[in-house]
Design an enzyme around this catalytic site. Structure first.
Site, PDB file in Angstrom:
ATOM      1  N   ASP A   1     -14.303   1.354   1.384  1.00 32.06           N
ATOM      2  CA  ASP A   1     -15.653   0.789   1.396  1.00 32.06           C
ATOM      3  C   ASP A   1     -16.619   1.669   0.598  1.00 32.06           C
ATOM      4  OD1 ASP A   1     -14.664  -1.208   3.131  1.00 32.06           O
ATOM      5  OD2 ASP A   1     -14.985   0.101   4.863  1.00 32.06           O
TER       6      ASP A   1
ATOM      7  N   ARG B   1      -9.131 -10.258   9.200  1.00 30.46           N
ATOM      8  CA  ARG B   1      -8.484  -9.076   9.772  1.00 30.46           C
ATOM      9  C   ARG B   1      -8.113  -9.312  11.236  1.00 30.46           C
ATOM     10  NH1 ARG B   1     -11.670  -6.789   5.708  1.00 30.46           N
ATOM     11  NH2 ARG B   1     -10.600  -5.193   4.496  1.00 30.46           N
TER      12      ARG B   1
ATOM     13  N   HIS C   1     -14.662  -1.472   9.536  1.00 34.08           N
ATOM     14  CA  HIS C   1     -13.907  -1.719   8.313  1.00 34.08           C
ATOM     15  C   HIS C   1     -13.496  -3.181   8.209  1.00 34.08           C
ATOM     16  CE1 HIS C   1     -11.551  -0.768   4.812  1.00 34.08           C
ATOM     17  NE2 HIS C   1     -10.402  -1.078   5.394  1.00 34.08           N
TER      18      HIS C   1
ATOM     19  N   ILE D   1       0.843  -1.197   0.000  1.00 35.23           N
ATOM     20  CA  ILE D   1       0.000   0.000   0.000  1.00 35.23           C
ATOM     21  C   ILE D   1       0.876   1.244   0.000  1.00 35.23           C
ATOM     22  CG2 ILE D   1      -1.716   1.348   1.282  1.00 35.23           C
ATOM     23  CD1 ILE D   1      -2.732  -1.300   2.451  1.00 35.23           C
TER      24      ILE D   1
END
Length: 333
Positions: free
Chosen positions: A151, A88, A180, A13
């Protein structure tokens, strides 16, 4: 003069996020920190002819302190990515320590910065950062954000596809509230602007795809990574919104972000309607020069969406407590 710092800048990322932030003309100083390779990333994107001066930092010689000192905004994509079959929550034990230590650095060297947390699981890592900043006496809930913009981006894309207008995805705005991860992500399709007519089967399918879009990417990458590029886009978009607001640029568009509901009176109203005990939730906010300026109500929801919110609240309580307990049990703060 605006200094932006990316912590975890050499990762999946971090690299595309740093590239996108280099294109933001509000940023004049771009500091990239990671445990490896950040000077190389910095050298690469420094050749791009936009105003910011770029420098990469590593842990030796006080690299984190140098990267953070004077930062106006800190974006944190640091941590390990999800692998196939990993939730997650599986990431928690690995990423919690990383985020805690970054928060300690922020408290010491950039206590007034806007802090944007991307590191998963966001539902727990944002409370970790908050608890560290509280322990250090520098917590400002208006300046701490969990980035849930992906999202919203996914919802716009998927609804446009369902409406047969994929090239018009920018015009569709769908509120996405909650958290999330998985069922904590609640798309409010009934509030889609412009309105779309969807049958219940399509609503079910879209809701599931928005909630578990990350799994779709993990599967498609076949063990080679997770949603890095779309997350970088979403992180850069939200960072741009924060910087625009801080510069005095007014926006009529609500941003959706996972924040401390105690940061503004409107958040307390939301918490009350959710049951009164939940501290963090992704809500529509107006951003201003000091961060969260106003938290808005969730708006009218269908019976189906109210059920989704109840499920989200049930999960979020445990996620939040997990992050808070992790800091409470940390002995090195």
């Amino acid at each position: 003069m605006v200094k932006a710092t990316v912590i975890g800048a050499a990762g999946g990322i971090g690299q595309p996020l740093s590239l996108l932030l280099k294109q933001n003309t509000l940023i004049t100083d771009l500091a990239l920190y990671d445990v490896v390779n950040s000077p190389g990333v910095a050298a690469d994107i420094s050749h791009i002819n936009t105003p910011s001066v770029v420098k990469g930092y590593l842990p030796p010689d006080g690299g984190l302190e140098k990267a953070l000192t004077g930062a106006d905004i800190v974006v944190i994509p640091a941590g390990v990515p999800r692998k196939p079959g990993m939730t997650r929550d599986d990431l928690f034990n690995i990423n919690a320590s990383i985020v805690r230590d970054i928060a300690v650095g922020i408290a010491a060297h950039a206590p007034k910065a806007f802090v944007l947390v991307i590191s998963n699981p966001v539902n727990s890592t944002v409370p970790i950062v908050a608890e560290v900043l509280k322990k250090k006496g520098v917590y400002d809930p208006k300046r701490l954000f969990g980035v849930t913009t992906l999202d919203v981006v996914r919802a716009s894309t998927f609804v446009a596809e369902a409406a047969g207008q994929p090239t018009e995805s920018l015009k569709f705005r769908i509120p996405v509230v909650g958290g999330h991860s998985g069922v904590t992500i609640v798309p409010l399709l009934s509030q889609c602007d412009p309105k779309v007519q969807l049958d219940q089967a399509t609503i079910d399918q879209l809701t599931n795809r928005i909630q578990f879009g990350g799994d779709e990417v993990v599967k498609a990458k076949d063990g080679a990574g997770s949603a890095t590029l779309s997350m970088a886009f979403a992180g850069a978009r939200f960072a741009a919104a924060v910087l625009d607001a801080a510069s005095g640029k007014a926006s009529s568009v609500h941003e959706y972000t996972y924040v401390d509901l105690d940061s503004e009176a409107g958040g307390k109203d939301v918490a009350s309607k959710l049951g009164g005990n939940l501290q963090y939730f992704s809500v529509p906010v107006t951003l201003g020069k000091n961060g969260v300026e106003k938290i808005h109500p969730l708006g009218g929801m269908s019976e189906y969406e109210e059920g989704l919110v109840k499920k989200a609240v049930a999960d979020l309580g445990g996620n939040i407590e997990k992050g808070q307990s992790f800091v409470a049990k940390s002995s090195n703060l």
